[in-house]
Design a protein around this motif. Structure first.
Motif: not given
Length: 72
Positions: A54, A58, A61-62
């Protein structure tokens, strides 16, 4: 006489080293069964793996958002 003092010094140093080693060894022993039940539980490997995945998702994605914002 000098040899006797040298031998005595070696015995004293050996006693100190062995005492410290004994303290370290007892500190490494796992706690008793009753104490581990009262303490915190160890997380399951699958839960840790999901948490890591996870975090990686994240971060990816950032990074993608930052890259797209930089090109616009």
């Amino acid at each position: 006489m000098r040899a006797a003092f040298s031998l005595l010094a070696l015995v004293v140093v050996a006693a100190i080293v062995l005492t410290l080693a004994k303290k370290q060894a007892t500190a490494l022993k796992p706690p008793a069964a009753g104490a581990s039940a009262a303490g915190t539980t160890v997380p399951q490997p699958q839960a840790v793996g999901q948490q890591v995945q996870s975090s990686i998702d994240d971060a990816a994605r950032r990074a993608a958002e930052a890259a797209s914002a930089a090109t616009n």
